[in-house]
Design a protein around this motif. Structure first.
Motif, PDB file in Angstrom:
ATOM      1  N   TYR A 119      11.628   7.393   0.744  1.00  0.00           N
ATOM      2  CA  TYR A 119      10.406   6.585   0.712  1.00  0.00           C
ATOM      3  C   TYR A 119       9.196   7.461   0.401  1.00  0.00           C
ATOM      4  CZ  TYR A 119       6.507   3.667   2.146  1.00  0.00           C
ATOM      5  OH  TYR A 119       5.326   2.988   2.157  1.00  0.00           O
ATOM      6  N   SER A 122       8.972   8.500  -3.157  1.00  0.00           N
ATOM      7  CA  SER A 122       8.703   7.441  -4.137  1.00  0.00           C
ATOM      8  C   SER A 122       7.323   6.809  -3.975  1.00  0.00           C
ATOM      9  CB  SER A 122       9.781   6.353  -4.034  1.00  0.00           C
ATOM     10  OG  SER A 122       9.804   5.782  -2.733  1.00  0.00           O
ATOM     11  N   HIS A 123       6.551   7.255  -2.990  1.00  0.00           N
ATOM     12  CA  HIS A 123       5.192   6.738  -2.786  1.00  0.00           C
ATOM     13  C   HIS A 123       4.211   7.900  -2.748  1.00  0.00           C
ATOM     14  CE1 HIS A 123       7.591   3.307  -1.480  1.00  0.00           C
ATOM     15  NE2 HIS A 123       6.520   2.555  -1.606  1.00  0.00           N
ATOM     16  N   SER A 124       3.081   7.717  -3.402  1.00  0.00           N
ATOM     17  CA  SER A 124       2.095   8.796  -3.451  1.00  0.00           C
ATOM     18  C   SER A 124       1.484   9.033  -2.071  1.00  0.00           C
ATOM     19  CB  SER A 124       0.984   8.470  -4.453  1.00  0.00           C
ATOM     20  OG  SER A 124       0.195   7.396  -3.986  1.00  0.00           O
ATOM     21  N   ASP A 127      -1.825   7.133  -1.454  1.00  0.00           N
ATOM     22  CA  ASP A 127      -1.713   5.705  -1.129  1.00  0.00           C
ATOM     23  C   ASP A 127      -1.339   5.516   0.338  1.00  0.00           C
ATOM     24  OD1 ASP A 127      -1.536   2.843  -1.998  1.00  0.00           O
ATOM     25  OD2 ASP A 127       0.530   3.112  -1.334  1.00  0.00           O
ATOM     26  N   GLU A 328       8.994  -0.727   6.620  1.00  0.00           N
ATOM     27  CA  GLU A 328       9.966   0.007   5.819  1.00  0.00           C
ATOM     28  C   GLU A 328      11.125   0.447   6.711  1.00  0.00           C
ATOM     29  OE1 GLU A 328      10.510   0.863   2.677  1.00  0.00           O
ATOM     30  OE2 GLU A 328       8.825  -0.362   1.972  1.00  0.00           O
TER      31      GLU A 328
END
Length: 588
Positions: A119, A122-124, A127, A328
């Protein structure tokens, strides 16, 4: 389900989730509601007192001043009590709003610690930071406004109706019939603004991510002349944020003037109707002033509530992003079994792994590392070396197959127990803001000063530590030290813990040749009797390994000692294949 109904359902579900957090402070919530009711009812009693005071003006030069002053003194007392109740209510509302957001933030941080690396990869980072900081701030502002005005507004509407019915039924019914127009206008506008605020929050998160990315890598940005491209990317996102913010704010700002227009029409209707009732004696002048005051107070909450609904739509849009993070799926549950008296036997049996389902990376990987063996991994970039290390440490779980330590499958061992059995030094360094001592003792907080100094001397970091102003107690940040010094501190951490197994992933990549030779000697001593996995691009680092695994496309294509592989004349020997191996004297 239409898009509008779907958005409305999402908004309702998000509100329910927020209310579950607020429920922890239900006692304070009840007290706040009681105080809101008390404050509003006292305020609603003021127009009656003023009306009674006005009715003491009987005719020209006929005024009952003693009674008038009695009513006005009561007005003063009621206003003081109402103000005190309102002040205490606001203090409680502040506490509820900020504690609620504090709880949400704390849970978000705890949840991030449990999220799988897939996770986070795959996420900046920007953000995720935006969700926990900016979105949480907007949520707290929305909650504070909601508590302050929503409770008071509802109580005001109910209380005003009761007082108005007690004075004049006809005018009250007229107000009730016309008022829903204001409510429907506000509801129509606010129901369309939720999606706009979601776009605004999303664009804000992208902007934060880009800013964090550009500032954190400003040297690379300038070195490669990427400033103009970075500015263009920022301009696009900034323009998107401007457009979404402008649309959301403009559309939501229509609520207040629209409802005020409707309310002003109702106010004028009350004044006109009351003027016709006075000559017949159905209403006095003081009574009309009371009804006008009540009509104004009755309609004002609709303006306030419409503003609250607009802010709540923004707050709920931000809350939805936070709850998306909280919901999540965390990494798989941690078993309670722990490793003890680790020998260092590592066996990998038919392991396969993919980051994404349609792109194979490691397929049918097999390896048996006996205790005390040095295993070197070499191969072209992207062949799966670092992925293999991630699987060893269980940062990722295998798709199939088994990895065992001392005969125990790693998925049956607690992650903390597994990871504490490895000493890991990576090419990428991490230094936290704190003292040198705190950075070295991360893995062993109770280490004595002698142990720390001994480990620093073994890793050759003591040479620069002793020259710092406060030595071990010097406060450092990411920018305080050179890349080589930071890597030396990371090596010192491992030297201090003295773990039974080692993972060295380009552990000396940022260190000069002379220091590297000294460090290599320290590693040689540290690796004695310890199972070690070495990922390196330098011939000097791997040539003394007990076994070298040559990887390509996620599989082992050759294995053996350096001399055996050179004699074999295969992929390892071919110059074009091992151009990634460099001699220790070559430093670019």
């Amino acid at each position: 389900m239409s898009a509008m109904n779907k958005k409305r359902t999402e908004s309702t579900e998000t509100l329910k989730k927020v209310l579950r957090f607020i429920g922890r402070y239900r006692i304070l919530l009840v007290v706040s509601i009681v105080l809101a009711a008390a404050s509003v009812l006292l305020q609603l009693y003021v127009p009656i007192l003023f009306g009674n005071a006005i009715d003491q003006i009987i005719a020209e030069q006929k005024v009952n001043f003693s009674q008038m002053w009695r009513w006005l003194r009561q007005v003063l007392l009621v206003v003081l009590f109402s103000g005190a109740a309102s002040w205490i209510m606001n203090l409680i509302n502040n506490r509820i709003a900020y504690r609620t957001v504090q709880d949400i933030r704390a849970k978000a941080i705890r949840h991030i610690q449990k999220l799988p690396l897939s996770y986070l990869d795959s996420h900046s980072t920007g953000d995720i930071i935006s969700r926990i900081t900016a979105d949480a701030d907007i949520l707290s502002d929305g909650l504070l406004l909601g508590f302050t005005q929503l409770f008071s507004g509802i109580v005001t509407i109910i209380g005003t109706l009761v007082f108005m019915f007690s004075r004049n039924v006809v005018i009250t019914i007229m107000v009730i019939v016309l008022t829903p127009l204001s409510f429907f206008v506000a509801k129509f506008i606010s129901s369309h603004s939720f999606q706009m605020f979601q776009r605004q929050s999303s664009a804000r998160g992208q902007q934060t991510a880009l800013i964090e990315e550009m500032i954190g890598n400003q040297k690379l940005v300038q070195a490669f002349g990427y400033q103009d491209k970075a500015s263009e990317r920022f301009a696009r996102i900034n323009e998107e944020l401007r457009e979404s913010s402008q649309q959301a704010v403009f559309y939501s700002s229509l609520t207040n003037p629209s409802t005020r227009f409707v309310n002003n029409v109702i106010y004028a209707g009350v004044a006109l109707a009351g003027a016709f009732l006075i000559p017949g004696g159905a209403l006095t002048v003081g009574g009309l002033s009371v009804m006008l005051a009540y009509a104004n107070q009755y309609m004002k909450p609709f303006n306030d509530i419409s503003s609250v609904i607009t802010e709540l739509q923004n707050a709920l849009a931000c809350a939805a992003r936070i709850f998306a993070l909280l919901e999540e799926k965390p990494e798989s549950p941690d078993p309670s079994e722990s490793l003890s008296d680790v020998k260092g036997s590592v066996e990998i049996d038919q392991v396969s792994f993919r980051y994404t389902p349609h792109r194979p990376l490691i397929e049918n990987f097999n390896l048996k590392a006996e205790p005390g063996r040095r295993i070197a991994l070499v191969g072209p970039t992207g062949c799966g070396k670092t992925t293999f290390i991630n699987l060893l440490m269980r940062f990722y779980d295998v798709n199939s197959g088994t990895i065992s330590v001392d005969g125990k499958p790693v998925d049956q061992i607690s992650r903390h127990s597994l990871r504490s059995s490895y000493g890991m030094v990576l090419q990428d360094t991490w230094i936290k803001n704190g003292t040198v001592r705190e950075n070295i003792t991360i893995g062993k907080p109770d280490a004595s000063e002698d142990e720390i100094i001994q480990a620093a001397k073994m890793s050759h970091s003591w040479e620069f530590i002793r020259r710092l102003p406060d030595r071990l107690d010097t406060v450092i940040t990411e920018d305080s030290l050179s890349q080589g010094q930071k890597q030396l501190l990371c090596i010192t951490r491992v030297m201090l813990c003295f773990p039974p197994m080692l993972i060295l992933d380009e552990a000396t990549s940022s260190i000069d040749t002379r220091t590297e030779m000294l460090i290599q000697e320290a590693f040689d001593r540290l690796m004695q009797g310890r199972t070690s996995f070495i990922v390196a691009h330098r011939l000097s680092t791997i040539r003394n390994a007990d076994e070298i695994l040559v990887m390509k496309d996620g599989s082992i294509i050759e294995q053996g000692t350096h001399d055996e592989l050179m004699k074999k004349g295969g992929f390892y020997h071919t110059p074009v294949s091992y151009t990634h191996l460099t001699l220790p004297t070559i430093r670019l």
